[in-house]
Design an enzyme around this catalytic site. Structure first.
Site, mmCIF file in Angstrom:
data_model
loop_
_atom_site.group_PDB
_atom_site.id
_atom_site.type_symbol
_atom_site.label_atom_id
_atom_site.label_comp_id
_atom_site.label_asym_id
_atom_site.label_seq_id
_atom_site.Cartn_x
_atom_site.Cartn_y
_atom_site.Cartn_z
ATOM 1 N N CYS A 1 0.996 -1.132 0.165
ATOM 2 C CA CYS A 1 -0.028 -0.059 -0.098
ATOM 3 C C CYS A 1 0.962 1.324 0.096
ATOM 4 O O CYS A 1 1.762 1.334 -0.942
ATOM 5 C CB CYS A 1 -1.111 -0.086 1.010
ATOM 6 S SG CYS A 1 -0.098 -0.155 2.843
ATOM 7 N N ARG B 1 -2.240 -1.018 5.338
ATOM 8 C CA ARG B 1 -3.241 -1.415 4.943
ATOM 9 C C ARG B 1 -2.975 -2.704 4.416
ATOM 10 O O ARG B 1 -3.977 -3.682 4.451
ATOM 11 C CB ARG B 1 -3.909 -0.415 3.948
ATOM 12 C CG ARG B 1 -4.551 0.726 4.321
ATOM 13 C CD ARG B 1 -4.836 1.668 3.327
ATOM 14 N NE ARG B 1 -3.704 2.655 2.815
ATOM 15 C CZ ARG B 1 -3.861 3.349 1.759
ATOM 16 N NH1 ARG B 1 -4.967 3.679 1.367
ATOM 17 N NH2 ARG B 1 -2.706 4.018 1.517
#
Lengths: 143, 300
Positions: free
Chosen positions: B247, B252
């Site tokens: 990410c 994430r």
């Protein structure tokens, strides 16, 4: 009345006088006293500017009144206390001061508050971004 | 002294049901000896506004990242951190946090780099706990210091570095950022500070699957069948694939790593934590802009 720079120096002194854990508590106190949006903005979220650099949704609006005084309005969710705390510090330091004074404050003063060690330098970027947007809006509103 | 696993039927379909606990399970097991609950949030102050009783706080940035080098804390610092939170090597750790466990998944991934055996995630995290009207407290728990051993961090199994990406072309990659970040679009206006990467776009051939697609509206993970429809169906992953997720800084993608590794049972999934803040600033590496994944370059 003290100037915007005096208010900022006082805040910097307050934060730096205490240990790291207490700085977090003080930031939390600031976040809890961030004023609610007045109705004219609460009903018109479209008038507010989103600060994209903060991961949490924070919106701000700047007014410059007839006597050239700056008024700041913020909204950020309760789940984002750090962001609310940053907004509340800026509100306390800058609200009610003249446009010239607000434009004259050090762009990097968020780095001197001593919060970087407590919340990480990366997170401080959000506060500097808010300050940058406030100044831009002050310039636009005065033009 | 392992604490028994949550036998919730929803988890039974997952490849590793033992890595999740439900809010009911946690409520019933709070205060058990050998259990430490850890809150880990995006917002460094959220724990202080109220947390699950007995839980301690670990911050992804100030606790888990080294303050000087861009890397995770040293073996000694990790041992010291966990000892200070009352965690021993055989403690059952349940992690939970804000934003559908985005940051607590990242903490879990770091715990796994250090090989902590029994670390589980609260399905649905802080949001689900609150939505169900369960209690929070501002009371800080009294911690009995533990003695966590100094363990050598092992990056080889779950972590990918930039050189690994260059050798990985031809194998699947998942970009878990938003579509705007994937395509390289940017709202770029004068006097607006820019993000921390010099170029926009994605790594060639990486498929776009935003991380939050793995959870439902209640912030809990989707069922195994739903996850398979997304990652095997839409993204085209095949059992046995060697997969890398990334990410912006690897947070994430820890969430997606968790879903692929523990829920769908991929045994070869790594998280590239350098992610876009590294790749988007590296000199000379290939980048694709737009919605199409693009073609993987030949491996040198």
């Amino acid at each position: 009345m003290s100037t915007a720079n005096n208010s900022i120096e006082e805040l910097i002194e307050d934060f730096n006088a205490i240990g790291i854990k207490d700085r977090l508590s003080l930031l939390l106190e600031f976040s809890e006293k961030l004023p609610e949006l007045p109705e004219r903005y609460a009903d018109h979220p479209d008038l507010l500017e989103r600060v994209e650099e903060c991961q949490s949704p924070v919106f701000l609006f700047v007014e410059v009144d007839a006597s050239d005084k700056v008024h700041l309005f913020f909204t950020a969710p309760a789940e984002a206390p750090t962001t609310r705390g940053f907004a509340s510090i800026l509100q306390e330091a800058l609200d009610g001061h003249s446009a010239d004074e607000v434009l004259g404050v050090d762009d990097d003063f968020p780095s001197r508050i001593g919060l970087a060690e407590a919340v990480s330098p990366l997170r401080m970027r959000g506060m500097r971004a808010m300050l940058g947007r406030i100044k831009r809006q002050v310039r636009e509103k005065r033009a | 002294m392992t604490i028994e696993f949550d036998s919730n039927p929803k988890f039974a379909d997952y490849a590793h049901p033992e890595v999740l606990v439900s809010t009911e399970w946690l409520a019933a097991n709070l205060g058990r000896e050998g259990l430490v609950v850890v809150e880990s949030d995006e917002d460094v102050l959220l724990y202080e506004t109220g947390h699950i009783a007995t839980s301690v706080k670990i911050d992804w940035h100030t606790d888990l990242n080294d303050p000087v080098t861009r890397d995770y804390v040293s073996d000694e610092a990790f041992a010291q951190l966990l000892s200070s939170k009352g965690i021993s090597r055989d403690t059952t750790v349940v992690l939970y946090g804000d934003k559908s466990n985005w940051w607590s998944s990242y903490a879990l991934w770091v715990f796994k780099l250090f090989g902590h055996e029994d670390v589980r995630l609260l399905d649905g995290g802080r949001d689900k706990w609150i939505a169900e009207g369960r209690e929070l407290t501002k009371e800080e728990p009294t911690i009995t210091l533990a003695d966590y051993p100094v363990v050598k961090r092992n990056d080889s199994q779950y972590r990918a570095f930039r050189d690994d990406i260059l050798k990985h072309f031809g194998n699947p990659m998942i970009d878990v950022r938003s579509t705007e970040e994937y395509t390289g679009e940017r709202t770029h206006m004068p006097a607006y500070p820019d993000e921390g990467a010099l170029r926009g776009g994605h790594i060639p051939s990486a498929k776009s699957v935003p991380w939050s697609r793995a959870v439902g509206e209640d912030h809990a993970f989707k069922s195994r069948a739903e996850l398979e429809a997304i990652y095997l169906g839409e993204a085209g992953l095949k059992p046995g694939d060697n997969v890398i997720a990334y990410c912006r800084i690897g947070e994430r993608s820890s969430h997606t790593w968790f879903a692929l590794n523990f829920l769908l049972g991929f045994t070869n999934v790594r998280n590239y934590d350098g992610s876009w803040t590294e790749w988007g600033s590296l000199v000379g590496v290939p980048i694709v802009k737009g919605i199409e994944p693009g073609v993987a370059p030949a491996v040198a």
